[in-house]
Design an enzyme around this catalytic site. Structure first.
Site, PDB file in Angstrom:
ATOM      1  N   LYS A   1       0.843  -1.207   0.000  1.00 13.53           N
ATOM      2  CA  LYS A   1       0.000   0.000   0.000  1.00 13.53           C
ATOM      3  C   LYS A   1       0.876   1.254   0.000  1.00 13.53           C
ATOM      4  CE  LYS A   1      -3.692  -2.218   2.656  1.00 13.53           C
ATOM      5  NZ  LYS A   1      -4.637  -2.754   1.720  1.00 13.53           N
TER       6      LYS A   1
ATOM      7  N   GLU B   1      -3.496   6.480   8.537  1.00 14.76           N
ATOM      8  CA  GLU B   1      -4.416   7.174   7.627  1.00 14.76           C
ATOM      9  C   GLU B   1      -5.513   7.806   8.447  1.00 14.76           C
ATOM     10  OE1 GLU B   1      -4.615   4.683   3.467  1.00 14.76           O
ATOM     11  OE2 GLU B   1      -6.411   4.709   4.686  1.00 14.76           O
TER      12      GLU B   1
ATOM     13  N   HIS C   1     -14.447  -5.562   7.522  1.00 17.47           N
ATOM     14  CA  HIS C   1     -13.800  -4.865   6.404  1.00 17.47           C
ATOM     15  C   HIS C   1     -13.740  -5.732   5.151  1.00 17.47           C
ATOM     16  CE1 HIS C   1     -12.730  -1.689   9.121  1.00 17.47           C
ATOM     17  NE2 HIS C   1     -11.956  -2.448   9.830  1.00 17.47           N
TER      18      HIS C   1
ATOM     19  N   ARG D   1      -5.422  -8.235 -10.041  1.00 16.26           N
ATOM     20  CA  ARG D   1      -5.954  -9.555 -10.405  1.00 16.26           C
ATOM     21  C   ARG D   1      -7.428  -9.414 -10.728  1.00 16.26           C
ATOM     22  NH1 ARG D   1      -8.971  -9.611  -5.815  1.00 16.26           N
ATOM     23  NH2 ARG D   1      -7.915  -8.959  -3.924  1.00 16.26           N
TER      24      ARG D   1
HETATM   25  P1  ADP Z   1      -7.551  -4.638   2.449  1.00 15.76           P
HETATM   26  O1  ADP Z   1      -6.415  -4.581   1.481  1.00 15.76           O
HETATM   27  O2  ADP Z   1      -7.218  -5.350   3.711  1.00 15.76           O
HETATM   28  O3  ADP Z   1      -8.831  -5.096   1.811  1.00 15.76           O
HETATM   29  P2  ADP Z   1      -8.354  -1.860   2.142  1.00 15.76           P
HETATM   30  O4  ADP Z   1      -7.393  -0.744   2.220  1.00 15.76           O
HETATM   31  O5  ADP Z   1      -8.796  -2.283   0.773  1.00 15.76           O
HETATM   32  O6  ADP Z   1      -7.763  -3.120   2.915  1.00 15.76           O
HETATM   33  O7  ADP Z   1      -9.632  -1.520   3.006  1.00 15.76           O
HETATM   34  C1  ADP Z   1     -10.663  -2.452   3.266  1.00 15.76           C
HETATM   35  C2  ADP Z   1     -11.844  -1.741   3.909  1.00 15.76           C
HETATM   36  O8  ADP Z   1     -11.444  -1.101   5.133  1.00 15.76           O
HETATM   37  C3  ADP Z   1     -12.446  -0.620   3.067  1.00 15.76           C
HETATM   38  O9  ADP Z   1     -13.368  -1.085   2.134  1.00 15.76           O
HETATM   39  C4  ADP Z   1     -13.091   0.236   4.152  1.00 15.76           C
HETATM   40  O10 ADP Z   1     -14.301  -0.331   4.576  1.00 15.76           O
HETATM   41  C5  ADP Z   1     -12.109   0.140   5.307  1.00 15.76           C
HETATM   42  N1  ADP Z   1     -11.112   1.256   5.270  1.00 15.76           N
HETATM   43  C6  ADP Z   1      -9.871   1.223   4.738  1.00 15.76           C
HETATM   44  N2  ADP Z   1      -9.248   2.411   4.890  1.00 15.76           N
HETATM   45  C7  ADP Z   1     -10.107   3.231   5.530  1.00 15.76           C
HETATM   46  C8  ADP Z   1     -10.051   4.592   5.991  1.00 15.76           C
HETATM   47  N3  ADP Z   1      -8.972   5.328   5.832  1.00 15.76           N
HETATM   48  N4  ADP Z   1     -11.153   5.093   6.607  1.00 15.76           N
HETATM   49  C9  ADP Z   1     -12.254   4.329   6.802  1.00 15.76           C
HETATM   50  N5  ADP Z   1     -12.361   3.060   6.406  1.00 15.76           N
HETATM   51  C10 ADP Z   1     -11.308   2.488   5.778  1.00 15.76           C
END
Ligand code: ADP
Length: 490
Positions: A115, A199, A234, A291
Site C-alpha cells: 500500500k 491514515e 472490512h 488480479r
Molecule cells: P484490504 O487490502 O485489507 O482489503 P483496504 O485498504 O482495501 O484493505 O480496506 C478495506 C476496507 O477497510 C475498506 O473497504 C473500508 O471499509 C475500510 N477502510 C480502509 N481504509 C479506511 C479509511 N482510511 N477510513 C475508513 N475506512 C477504511
C-alpha cells in the site's frame, strides 16, 4: 495460447475454465487431496494433484504448480484470485519457465502489492489520497504527533495488508502506542512484514472501486464502478454495479483517476482500483488489486464484457478490441457472496456438509459456485460457497430478482450468509441506496434477522389460517343422508 492451467480451486477455477473452453482453449485443473472430487477437477480436460489439503502444501507451492503446467504442456497459467495471484515471484517463475502468466507484469504486482509503494507510485499523477503518512512508522511518539495533525480517529494499516486484516482504528492518543504495537505484530505474523502507516479514518465512507483493463499497446479503459460498501470485518459481502449514488460526472472523474493509477505502474490486463467516497463526494485512492476481483461478475453483466476473455487476449499480446467510448452501462447487477458463515453468530465460519443444495435458476440469475450437493466445505480454504448474481433493467428489479433467487436457493447442512442477504435486500436504507461501510454495525443484528424471520413465520401462519378457513366448508364431509351426501353419491 492452447492450454491454460488454472492455479486455483472452487468457483473461480470453474469460471475461468468456462471462458477458456468457450475460446477453444484446453484446460488443466490442479487440486489438493481434499478437492479430489471437486467440480473444477471434473470440468477440466486434465487435472494434476498438487499435494495434501493445506494450501501451503498444495495451491501455494509455486514449483509444483509450474511443474504441473510443464508436464501437461500448458502454455498459460491463470492464477484466479487469492493464493498466488498477487505474488510477483510466482509471476516471474512462470515467465521464466516459458509459460504466459495471465496477469500484469512484476513491477505492477510489486508496486500495488504494497500500500505504501502504491501511494508513492501514484503521487505524480494527482490522485486524491486519504490524508495520512506515506511511509512506514515505528516510533510511537512520532505517530502521536502525526495522529494529532491528522485528527482522531485514525486508522493504523499494514502496508502489506489484505482481506481486511491488519487494520486498527484508534480514537485517542492514550491507546495509540498499544494499538500500534498490536498492529505491527499482527502484520508481522499475517504478512511477514511489520510495516504499518497511519491514515485518517474516514467517518462514513462508501467503498467504490473501478474496474480497469489495459493492453500491452498503451490502451487503458475503465469499465465503471462497483459499489462494495456492505462489508463485515472490512470484507465485502454484497456488491452491485452501478453504484446508486454516482453521478455521470463523478463516475468519469473516478474512472479517469483509476486509469491514471493503472498507467502509474504500466498495468496490463484486468485490475481494480479501490477508492473511498466520503459524504461530500470526495474520493480517495485506497489501493489497487492486480488480479481478477471476486465481484467481477456485476461488471460483466452491466457491460457485456467477459473479463476473463479480455485477460486472456491481453496476455496473448492482442490490442483491446474496444475503446472507452464503446463502453456503456446497461441495467443493474447485484451480487451476494454465499459464505459458509453463521450470520447469527458473528459471521463465524460454519463448516460442514452440503446435505441439501438446490440452485436458484431463471432469467437474469447467474450463480458462480464450486460445490455440489453432498460435498463438504473444507476448513482449509476461504469459506465462500458461491456468488449469487442477479441482473435486470433497473436496481429495484435486480433487488427483487435477488430476493426471489435467495428464496429459491436451498442449502441445508450448514449456516450461510443467505439470510443476511435477504436482510440486506429488504433493508430500507439499502433499498434507498443510503448506506456506507458501517451498514452492518448500523443496521444489522442477529435479533433484527430473527425478528424478520419471525414476522415472516407469523405472516405465513396467518395466510395458512385464512386459507384453511376459506377451504373449511369445502372440506367438511357431508352427513350421511343429506342432500350433499346424496349428490356426492351420484
Ligand atoms: P484490504 O487490502 O485489507 O482489503 P483496504 O485498504 O482495501 O484493505 O480496506 C478495506 C476496507 O477497510 C475498506 O473497504 C473500508 O471499509 C475500510 N477502510 C480502509 N481504509 C479506511 C479509511 N482510511 N477510513 C475508513 N475506512 C477504511
Amino acid at each position: 495460447m492452447h492450454k491454460i492451467l488454472v492455479a486455483n480451486r472452487g468457483e473461480i477455477a470453474l469460471r475461468v475454465m468456462r471462458t477458456a473452453k468457450a475460446m477453444g482453449i484446453s484446460t488443466v485443473a490442479v487440486y489438493s487431496e481434499v478437492d479430489r472430487n471437486a467440480p473444477h477437477v471434473r470440468f477440466a480436460d486434465e487435472a494434476v494433484l498438487l499435494g495434501p489439503a493445506p494450501s501451503s502444501e498444495s495451491y501455494l507451492v509455486m514449483d509444483k504448480v509450474i511443474e504441473a503446467a510443464l508436464s501437461t504442456g500448458a502454455d498459460g497459467i491463470h492464477p484466479g484470485y487469492g493464493f498466488l495471484s498477487e505474488n510477483s515471484a510466482f509471476a516471474n517463475k512462470v515467465t521464466a519457465a516459458g509459460i504466459t502468466f495471465i496477469g500484469p507484469g512484476q513491477r505492477a504486482i510489486e508496486t500495488m502489492g504494497s500500500k505504501l509503494a502504491a501511494k508513492e507510485a501514484v503521487k505524480a499523477y494527482d490522485i486524491p489520497m486519504v490524508p495520512g503518512i506515506d511511509e512506514a512508522i515505528t516510533d510511537p511518539d512520532k505517530a502521536k504527533v502525526i495522529a494529532q495533525d491528522i485528527g482522531y480517529p485514525i486508522l493504523i494499516k499494514a502496508s502489506a495488508g489484505g482481506g481486511g486484516k491488519g487494520m486498527r482504528v484508534v480514537d485517542s492518543a492514550d491507546v495509540l502506542e498499544e494499538q500500534m504495537q498490536r498492529a505491527i505484530s499482527e502484520a508481522e505474523s499475517a504478512f511477514g512484514d511489520g510495516s504499518v502507516f497511519i491514515e485518517k479514518y474516514i467517518a462514513s465512507p462508501r467503498h467504490i472501486e473501478i474496474q480497469v483493463l489495459a493492453d500491452r499497446h498503451g490502451n487503458v479503459v475503465h469499465l465503471f464502478e462497483r459499489e462494495c460498501s456492505i462489508q463485515r470485518r472490512h470484507q465485502k459481502v454484497v456488491e452491485e454495479a452501478p453504484s446508486a449514488v454516482l453521478t455521470p460526472e463523478l463516475r468519469e472523474r473516478m474512472g479517469d483517476a483509476a486509469i491514471k493509477v493503472a498507467q502509474s505502474c504500466d498495468y496490463e490486463g484486468a485490475g481494480t482500483v479501490e477508492f473511498l467516497l466520503d459524504e461530500n463526494n470526495n474520493f480517495y485512492f485506497l489501493e489497487m488489486n492486480t488480479r481478477l476481483q471476486v465481484e467481477h461478475p456485476v461488471t460483466e453483466l452491466i457491460t457485456d464484457v467477459d473479463l476473463v476473455a479480455e485477460q486472456i487476449k491481453v496476455a496473448r499480446g492482442e490490442k483491446l478490441s474496444f475503446t472507452q467510448d464503446d463502453l456503456n452501462i446497461k441495467g443493474h447487477a447485484v451480487e451476494l457472496r454465499i459464505y459458509a458463515e453463521d450470520p447469527l453468530n458473528d459471521f463465524l465460519p460454519s463448516i460442514g456438509n452440503l446435505e441439501t443444495y438446490i440452485r436458484p435458476q431463471g432469467e437474469g440469475v447467474r450463480l458462480d459456485d464450486g460445490y455440489d450437493e453432498g460435498m463438504d466445505i473444507p476448513i482449509y480454504y476461504d469459506p465462500m460457497i458461491a456468488k449469487l448474481v442477479t441482473y435486470a433493467d433497473t436496481r429495484p428489479a435486480a433487488i427483487q430478482k435477488m430476493k426471489k433467487a435467495i428464496a429459491d436457493y436451498k442449502i441445508v447442512g450448514l449456516q450461510t450468509t443467505l439470510p443476511f442477504g435477504k436482510f440486506v435486500m429488504e433493508n430500507e436504507h439499502f433499498i434507498k441506496g443510503k448506506f456506507d461501510t458501517h451498514f452492518v454495525k448500523n443496521y444489522y443484528s442477529p435479533e433484527a434477522l430473527l425478528e424478520g424471520q419471525k414476522a415472516e413465520e407469523i405472516l405465513a401462519a396467518e395466510i395458512a389460517l385464512k386459507y384453511y378457513q376459506e377451504q373449511k366448508s369445502k372440506l367438511s364431509v357431508p352427513t350421511e343422508g343429506s342432500d350433499e351426501w346424496l349428490q356426492s353419491r351420484i
